[in-house]
Design a protein around this motif. Structure first.
Motif, short mmCIF file in Angstrom:
data_model
loop_
_atom_site.label_atom_id
_atom_site.label_comp_id
_atom_site.label_asym_id
_atom_site.label_seq_id
_atom_site.Cartn_x
_atom_site.Cartn_y
_atom_site.Cartn_z
N LYS A 108 63.01 45.43 67.27
CA LYS A 108 63.30 46.64 66.48
C LYS A 108 64.25 46.30 65.33
O LYS A 108 64.03 46.73 64.19
N ASN A 130 57.99 48.97 71.71
CA ASN A 130 58.46 49.85 70.63
C ASN A 130 57.30 50.68 70.07
O ASN A 130 56.99 50.65 68.87
N LEU A 133 57.98 53.18 67.17
CA LEU A 133 58.25 52.47 65.92
C LEU A 133 56.95 52.03 65.26
O LEU A 133 56.75 52.22 64.06
#
Length: 333
Positions: A108, A130, A133
């Motif tokens: 990240k 993630n 994201l």
């Protein structure tokens, strides 16, 4: 010292600033040889260096991409990086390489850092965790390619090995050599890492294809730091496997170290096949049978796909490109 500008170069070469700009951007179509020589001489004499940041802002491109690898220690990862760098260098692009260590938080932070540096796109070996994201990047239409792994629920272009075929090639080779008690050793299966999960499932289906019962004790996984313990547990069973498939190169290293430390003879005591054609496979003693990934072709494909996105190709559909593995038959099986 006064910073040398394009205007200084133009004055020294007795040309316009736009002509110098065209020269710097390699637009020579209507530029005479004498003009090019004068500009080149002026740049050398004045020691002019282009302002990369200013040019990036003007062109809306930093001529840079990011590559986030899960673990740079893997042979496959370094070969993929080399192929991407070769492709980018030919296109006058730079590459920033980041090593995420299969850590979602590091991944990240690296994505955020690369975005802050305004890289034109990213190729990543994702951790798979993630998801929000990656979904945000997809919705933003940010140039992004997945390498070696998929992200659950996120439809991005991806480049992977045909993991099922890789395992089937290995099991077929074991069967061909007369082995039926076949084990497999892997890094942790708890993580949502595509190759591990696909190879584990392929291991079970390949055994079933040949009428061999799946034995849970013959499938081991764990951290690399504890791999010798998992190997010992498997090979000291009352009825141990006579052949083992190492899921990747780092597992293979640990398996070879164990056989050396415990005087296990290959293939007399234990047959071995590893997925990833490590550099020493052809001169290790005995030479090692492996399943090779076309890493350079896969890296080049990922770079091509990313450049297509950078250049504005629309994502009308998402594609997962699977590359065929190759059996490298040697002496360990």
């Amino acid at each position: 010292m006064k910073k040398i500008t394009i205007a200084d170069v133009a004055t020294y070469a007795n040309v316009s600033k736009s002509t110098v700009s065209q020269y710097l951007n390699k637009r020579y179509d209507y530029m005479g040889a004498d003009t090019k020589k004068r500009i080149e001489a002026a740049i050398k004499a004045l020691g002019y260096s282009p302002n990369i940041i200013a040019r990036s802002l003007k062109q809306k491109s930093t001529k840079t991409i990011g590559v986030i690898v899960a673990n740079i220690l893997h042979v496959f990862s370094t070969q993929v990086i080399r192929a991407i760098e070769d492709y980018c260098n030919a296109s006058n692009f730079h590459v920033i390489v980041c090593n995420a260590d299969d850590d979602p938080m590091k991944e990240k932070r690296y994505i955020e850092m690369l975005r802050a540096k305004q890289v034109d796109g990213i190729i990543a070996f994702p951790t798979g965790e993630n998801i929000d994201l990656y979904q945000g990047l997809l919705e933003e239409n940010y140039p992004f390619i997945l390498m070696d792994r998929l992200v659950p629920g996120v439809a991005m272009d991806a480049v992977l090995l045909d993991n099922e075929k890789a395992v089937h090639l290995a099991i077929e080779q074991f069967i061909k050599a007369g082995y039926k008690k076949i084990g497999m050793i892997s890094p942790p299966m708890e993580q949502p890492v595509t190759p591990r999960r696909e190879r584990m499932e392929a291991y079970k289906t390949a055994l079933k294809k040949y009428g061999i019962e799946f034995r849970p004790a013959y499938l081991a996984s764990g951290e690399i730091t504890d791999m010798h313990i998992r190997i010992k547990e498997m090979l000291t069973l009352a009825d141990p496997p006579e052949a083992i498939l190492a899921l990747n190169d780092r597992v293979l290293f640990e398996l070879l170290q164990y056989t050396k430390d415990h005087q296990v003879q290959i293939p007399a005591d234990l047959a071995i096949i590893g997925i990833d054609d490590v550099s020493f496979a052809s001169f290790y003693s005995p030479t090692l049978t492996t399943i090779a990934q076309p890493a350079f072709d896969m890296g080049k494909k990922a770079a091509q796909l990313l450049f297509n996105q950078i250049q504005g190709d629309s994502r009308s559909e998402t594609n997962v490109y699977r590359f065929a593995p190759q059996l490298m038959e040697r002496e360990s099986c």
